[in-house]
Design an enzyme around this catalytic site. Sequence first.
Site, PDB file in Angstrom:
ATOM      1  N   LYS A 155       0.805  -1.220   0.000  1.00  0.00           N
ATOM      2  CA  LYS A 155       0.000   0.000   0.000  1.00  0.00           C
ATOM      3  C   LYS A 155       0.840   1.274   0.000  1.00  0.00           C
ATOM      4  O   LYS A 155       0.502   2.251  -0.658  1.00  0.00           O
ATOM      5  CB  LYS A 155      -0.953  -0.001   1.203  1.00  0.00           C
ATOM      6  CG  LYS A 155      -2.090  -1.012   1.086  1.00  0.00           C
ATOM      7  CD  LYS A 155      -3.034  -0.895   2.274  1.00  0.00           C
ATOM      8  CE  LYS A 155      -4.254  -1.778   2.115  1.00  0.00           C
ATOM      9  NZ  LYS A 155      -3.958  -3.192   2.056  1.00  0.00           N
ATOM     10  N   GLU A 162      -2.775   7.237   7.967  1.00  0.00           N
ATOM     11  CA  GLU A 162      -3.481   8.176   7.106  1.00  0.00           C
ATOM     12  C   GLU A 162      -4.633   8.832   7.848  1.00  0.00           C
ATOM     13  O   GLU A 162      -5.119   8.315   8.857  1.00  0.00           O
ATOM     14  CB  GLU A 162      -3.983   7.484   5.841  1.00  0.00           C
ATOM     15  CG  GLU A 162      -4.997   6.393   6.071  1.00  0.00           C
ATOM     16  CD  GLU A 162      -5.373   5.671   4.783  1.00  0.00           C
ATOM     17  OE1 GLU A 162      -4.560   5.673   3.842  1.00  0.00           O
ATOM     18  OE2 GLU A 162      -6.482   5.107   4.727  1.00  0.00           O
ATOM     19  N   HIS A 221     -15.052  -4.181   7.601  1.00  0.00           N
ATOM     20  CA  HIS A 221     -14.248  -3.970   6.384  1.00  0.00           C
ATOM     21  C   HIS A 221     -14.521  -5.014   5.303  1.00  0.00           C
ATOM     22  O   HIS A 221     -13.782  -5.081   4.325  1.00  0.00           O
ATOM     23  CB  HIS A 221     -12.746  -3.936   6.722  1.00  0.00           C
ATOM     24  CG  HIS A 221     -12.386  -2.955   7.795  1.00  0.00           C
ATOM     25  ND1 HIS A 221     -12.472  -1.593   7.610  1.00  0.00           N
ATOM     26  CD2 HIS A 221     -11.970  -3.131   9.076  1.00  0.00           C
ATOM     27  CE1 HIS A 221     -12.111  -0.982   8.728  1.00  0.00           C
ATOM     28  NE2 HIS A 221     -11.810  -1.895   9.622  1.00  0.00           N
ATOM     29  N   ARG A 256      -6.920  -7.648 -10.229  1.00  0.00           N
ATOM     30  CA  ARG A 256      -7.643  -8.874 -10.593  1.00  0.00           C
ATOM     31  C   ARG A 256      -9.106  -8.519 -10.835  1.00  0.00           C
ATOM     32  O   ARG A 256      -9.523  -7.370 -10.657  1.00  0.00           O
ATOM     33  CB  ARG A 256      -7.555  -9.894  -9.456  1.00  0.00           C
ATOM     34  CG  ARG A 256      -8.048  -9.304  -8.115  1.00  0.00           C
ATOM     35  CD  ARG A 256      -8.145 -10.337  -7.031  1.00  0.00           C
ATOM     36  NE  ARG A 256      -8.322  -9.758  -5.711  1.00  0.00           N
ATOM     37  CZ  ARG A 256      -9.467  -9.277  -5.236  1.00  0.00           C
ATOM     38  NH1 ARG A 256     -10.550  -9.288  -5.992  1.00  0.00           N
ATOM     39  NH2 ARG A 256      -9.526  -8.777  -4.019  1.00  0.00           N
TER      40      ARG A 256
END
Length: 647
Positions: free
Chosen positions: A116, A200, A234, A296
């Site tokens: 990430k 973040e 999530h 994908r």
Amino acid sequence: MFDTILIANRGEIACRVIETARKMGLRSVAVHSDVDAGAKHVAMADDAICIGEAAPAASYLRGDAIIAAAQATGAQLIHPGYGFLSENPDFVDQVEAAGLTFVGPSAHAIRSMGLKDAAKKLMQEAGVPIVPGYMGEDQDPGHLEVEAQSIGYPVLIKAVAGGGGKGMRLVERPEEFVDALESAKSEARTAFGNDHVLIEKFILQPRHIEVQVFGDGEKAVHLFERDCSLQRRHQKVIEEAPAPDMPENVRQAMGQAAVRAAEAIGYKGAGTVEFIVDGSNGLREDGFWFMEMNTRLQVEHPVSELITGVDLVEWQIRVASGESLPAQQDELSIKGHAFEARLYAEDVPAGFLPATGRLEHLAFPDGVRADSGVRSGDEISPHYDPMIAKVIVHGPTRAVALRQLARGLRETEVAGTVTNLSFLGALAEHDGFGRGEVDTGLIARDIDALVAQPDDNPQARAQAALIAAGIWDQDGAGSGFTLWQPLVRTVWIEDGGEPREIKLRMRGAGDCLVETDGLLVEALHTASGWELDGDRAANFAQSGDEITIFTDYGRSYRVIDLLARDSDGGADATLTLAPMPGRVVSVHVSPGQTVSEGDRLAVLEAMKMEHTMVAGRDGTIAEVLVADGDQVEAGAPLIRLEEEVEA
């Protein structure tokens, strides 16, 4: 010219790829583990090869066995589906080294988006907006704490190699940061072997909107956006396309940013660029930021297919075969609205615990697209993801499509295992969701209402009693009554774990008065079938002593055999039993040890999750019946306590 494709996957995505391969005239090859020998994807394929044992590491994650299967069957293309090896760049290298073609992006593209922090730096260089945060190499806790302070609370700690919510912690106040960081790093280290994190800014009213992209290795197009904000821990639950209340200027800005991301890494095939979006003040061009790219095909790709009329798997195969982009951006447009709901075998009242079981019955109504890798009679295996199907609808407007989804879920029939069907139905009929008021916190805020059990249904229980008594199949004709007076029969039904006595009073052929919990239900057999209190009876399924009435998303009843019940000594209250098949990860007690109610006894791994078994009462451990690493079946005894001594 390619003529044979091997699908390096299982379940619904393998079936999905096989369907398109057949449409394109390609021969398909399935691979499977030993427990999947009779699976739907194996039956659908033209050829199939067993590649190992049940555990994914011994089968579906064995790149060498998959490549050998392709070579043995003459397959030139390998489609990875999603999950397993689909985002493994080393596997791509191995496929190409073997002279075969991987249906998907290059190993370079996958590696570019694999971490990430590195991906965000790359996207920033490509002009894609990213969330304010820290992605540096300095992982000293003190330094990270300073960076969090400069970003401004609340912040989100995320594992750089993360996924599925693992290694992720929300920190709302500075004094919580150190403990949250330690916890996130520990979880990331266990799950991914990499404890590096990034930090973040946390978006207060976040929406998860992603853009479907497609590239040919040089140029790319986007197939508009999907809103995946309905999430639980999530994990996506219901997805839709396009996103509700999306202004056209924001759609264009997000689409262009996603195309820049794809072209920056020379992307080939279908991919998804995920954005975190600030929904607190309407969608706007400066209110979305790059989150990650999935290199994908996504689970939720069907909603994009339905609004664009594009078969993404067909596009994947065509581009992998050497074609350029099948369409230009100005040739793509949005037609209507689509939803997808993920139907899982899971016990919602038990905290969404994954479930297993034999699917005694599985049927979907007309008017929905059901992508499924299982059929009636199949087993939901403890070794793999417990998805049963994706229920997908398309309509001219969002309101129409949402009504279609709600109806499709109400009319879906599943028997043999517990599911999240009623939870999905509650979401589809949620007022706020209906108005398009979606964000990632909606489910958590309204969880109590969404998982509430339905009201009592005496009509369904009466129907189950009639079926149990054998009256249903006879249509009531000539059964259950004597010459001069009604005959009363008694049936015992277990409903929600509680035994219920039900009395059936036959008043004539096809005419029965059912008494259940002091209520009377009139059952009449008419020219159109049985009616209960004037309403047409529901469909049902019966397997042994289990009866499922397909109303209220499915109500299950068990017929109680009083003779067997009386002769049964009852469950041993001293035993802790395995709630599902799985592997014993660890045992935390030993014989002679004193425990209190709620103490941890053992940890069981099933369905890729760990479940802690705890003591049901105070007592002393009499016997430990399992050891670390043991495989156990559902209901297997794990720990035995000493018998309680009455004072």
